[in-house]
Write an enzyme that holds these catalytic residues in place. Structure first.
Site, mmCIF file in Angstrom:
data_model
loop_
_atom_site.group_PDB
_atom_site.id
_atom_site.type_symbol
_atom_site.label_atom_id
_atom_site.label_comp_id
_atom_site.label_asym_id
_atom_site.label_seq_id
_atom_site.Cartn_x
_atom_site.Cartn_y
_atom_site.Cartn_z
ATOM 1 N N HIS A 10 0.820 -1.224 0.000
ATOM 2 C CA HIS A 10 0.000 0.000 0.000
ATOM 3 C C HIS A 10 0.848 1.266 0.000
ATOM 4 C CE1 HIS A 10 -3.586 -2.429 1.797
ATOM 5 N NE2 HIS A 10 -3.389 -2.681 0.534
ATOM 6 N N SER B 77 -7.339 -6.603 9.888
ATOM 7 C CA SER B 77 -8.768 -6.926 10.040
ATOM 8 C C SER B 77 -9.266 -7.797 8.895
ATOM 9 C CB SER B 77 -9.581 -5.625 10.088
ATOM 10 O OG SER B 77 -9.352 -4.860 8.908
HETATM 11 N N1 APR Z 1 -1.903 -6.185 18.389
HETATM 12 C C1 APR Z 1 -2.436 -7.030 17.457
HETATM 13 N N2 APR Z 1 -3.502 -6.711 16.672
HETATM 14 C C2 APR Z 1 -4.058 -5.503 16.877
HETATM 15 C C3 APR Z 1 -3.584 -4.586 17.852
HETATM 16 C C4 APR Z 1 -2.450 -4.984 18.630
HETATM 17 N N3 APR Z 1 -1.921 -4.192 19.550
HETATM 18 N N4 APR Z 1 -4.371 -3.460 17.809
HETATM 19 C C5 APR Z 1 -5.305 -3.680 16.848
HETATM 20 N N5 APR Z 1 -5.124 -4.905 16.306
HETATM 21 C C6 APR Z 1 -5.882 -5.533 15.217
HETATM 22 C C7 APR Z 1 -7.363 -5.175 15.212
HETATM 23 O O1 APR Z 1 -8.089 -6.107 15.971
HETATM 24 C C8 APR Z 1 -7.711 -5.255 13.727
HETATM 25 O O2 APR Z 1 -8.129 -6.563 13.382
HETATM 26 O O3 APR Z 1 -5.365 -5.032 14.021
HETATM 27 C C9 APR Z 1 -6.384 -4.955 13.026
HETATM 28 C C10 APR Z 1 -6.300 -3.574 12.381
HETATM 29 O O4 APR Z 1 -7.250 -3.513 11.371
HETATM 30 P P1 APR Z 1 -7.411 -2.201 10.453
HETATM 31 O O5 APR Z 1 -7.446 -1.021 11.313
HETATM 32 O O6 APR Z 1 -8.559 -2.485 9.542
HETATM 33 O O7 APR Z 1 -6.046 -2.146 9.638
HETATM 34 P P2 APR Z 1 -5.563 -3.004 8.389
HETATM 35 O O8 APR Z 1 -6.144 -4.364 8.403
HETATM 36 O O9 APR Z 1 -4.101 -2.899 8.315
HETATM 37 O O10 APR Z 1 -6.214 -2.158 7.172
HETATM 38 C C11 APR Z 1 -5.963 -2.578 5.869
HETATM 39 O O11 APR Z 1 -7.081 -0.658 4.982
HETATM 40 O O12 APR Z 1 -7.510 1.520 5.383
HETATM 41 C C12 APR Z 1 -6.820 0.681 4.560
HETATM 42 O O13 APR Z 1 -4.817 1.012 3.321
HETATM 43 C C13 APR Z 1 -5.313 0.898 4.620
HETATM 44 O O14 APR Z 1 -3.528 -0.729 4.789
HETATM 45 C C14 APR Z 1 -4.787 -0.377 5.276
HETATM 46 C C15 APR Z 1 -5.866 -1.389 4.946
#
Ligand code: APR
Length: 235
Positions: free
Chosen positions: A111, A180
């Site tokens: 990304h 997520s």
């Molecule tokens: N340790 C482990 N997991 C964690 C922690 C932690 N301390 N804090 C949060 N999480 C988990 C949450 O439960 C969630 O499932 O990390 C995940 C974060 O999810 P998102 O916020 O949706 O982030 P991500 O999956 O990286 O998003 C994917 O979406 O917005 C776009 O381009 C952006 O790269 C990003 C993509």
């Protein structure tokens, strides 16, 4: 016996313990910003100043955060595997540079990267740590107003997918950390791994949208569960 080959997918959750915002967790970025306005080509065309302000704030915060124990454990595991004939390919959705700062070397930023900027006039990608704005000229072609954050917005094609797929073709294990599982094509990697008969492990704070596809899962904070998982990795 030579060491296994791993493909590790990471998301915002791996950097959460370093104080970097996630997107969809309560109070996350998409609770505070409308992603259509700040993370789409249409949003950039409509109000580039607002988009620059969003990424400038995140870029300014980067020097103030440090890799955590999860980043360090992945870098250590990469070195240990590579020293024994194995491999670790890190496919990250994160635009921060914490994996590299922890010592990871084989990192695919699908990304994009916050600490880089791209010129839409000449295509040059430059390392960029300062604020970006519509008045800033491209360091290569000199055109002003053509610079954009070197990140992949919704509706745009992620990068390095062919390399990630190729690494999956060689993998013995697929591990997903801190994501997520809601954004494709990255979220589709686990199904691609399963289709190849590769074991899949989820390490996350809570079950992701694809939790049912994993053959093993551990839940907790990345800074705690990733080092334990890496330590147990033997062959
Ligand atoms: N340790 C482990 N997991 C964690 C922690 C932690 N301390 N804090 C949060 N999480 C988990 C949450 O439960 C969630 O499932 O990390 C995940 C974060 O999810 P998102 O916020 O949706 O982030 P991500 O999956 O990286 O998003 C994917 O979406 O917005 C776009 O381009 C952006 O790269 C990003 C993509």
């Amino acid at each position: 016996m030579s060491a296994p080959s791993l493909v590790v997918l990471t998301g915002a959750g791996v950097s959460a313990d370093s104080g970097v915002d996630t997107f969809r967790t309560a109070g996350g970025l998409w609770d505070r910003y409308d992603w259509r306005e700040v993370a789409t080509p249409e949003g950039f065309a409509a109000d580039p100043g607002k988009v620059h302000a969003f990424y400038n704030e995140r870029r300014r915060a980067l020097p103030g955060v440090r890799p955590n124990a999860a980043h360090a454990a992945l870098a250590e595991l990469e070195a240990r595997l590579e020293a024994n004939g194995g491999r670790l390919t890190l496919v990250t959705q994160n635009v921060d540079d914490l994996h590299e700062r922890a010592g990871s070397r084989r990192v695919l930023h699908v990304h994009g990267e916050l600490a880089k900027a791209a010129c839409v006039a000449c295509g040059t990608v430059s390392v960029w740590t300062a604020d970006l704005g519509t008045e800033i000229p491209c360091p290569s072609c000199g055109v002003a107003g053509a610079m954009r954050p070197h990140v992949v917005w919704f509706g745009e094609m992620p990068r390095h997918l062919d390399e990630a797929e190729a690494a999956l073709g060689e993998a013995d294990l697929f591990v997903s950390i801190g994501t997520s599982g809601s954004v494709y094509p990255a979220a589709g990697l686990v199904a691609a791994a399963r289709a190849r008969g590769v074991d899949c492990t989820e390490l996350n704070l809570e079950p992701s949208a694809n939790a049912r596809l994993f053959t093993e899962a551990r839940y907790g904070r990345a800074a705690e569960i990733v080092p334990a998982f890496a330590k147990e990795m033997t062959w």
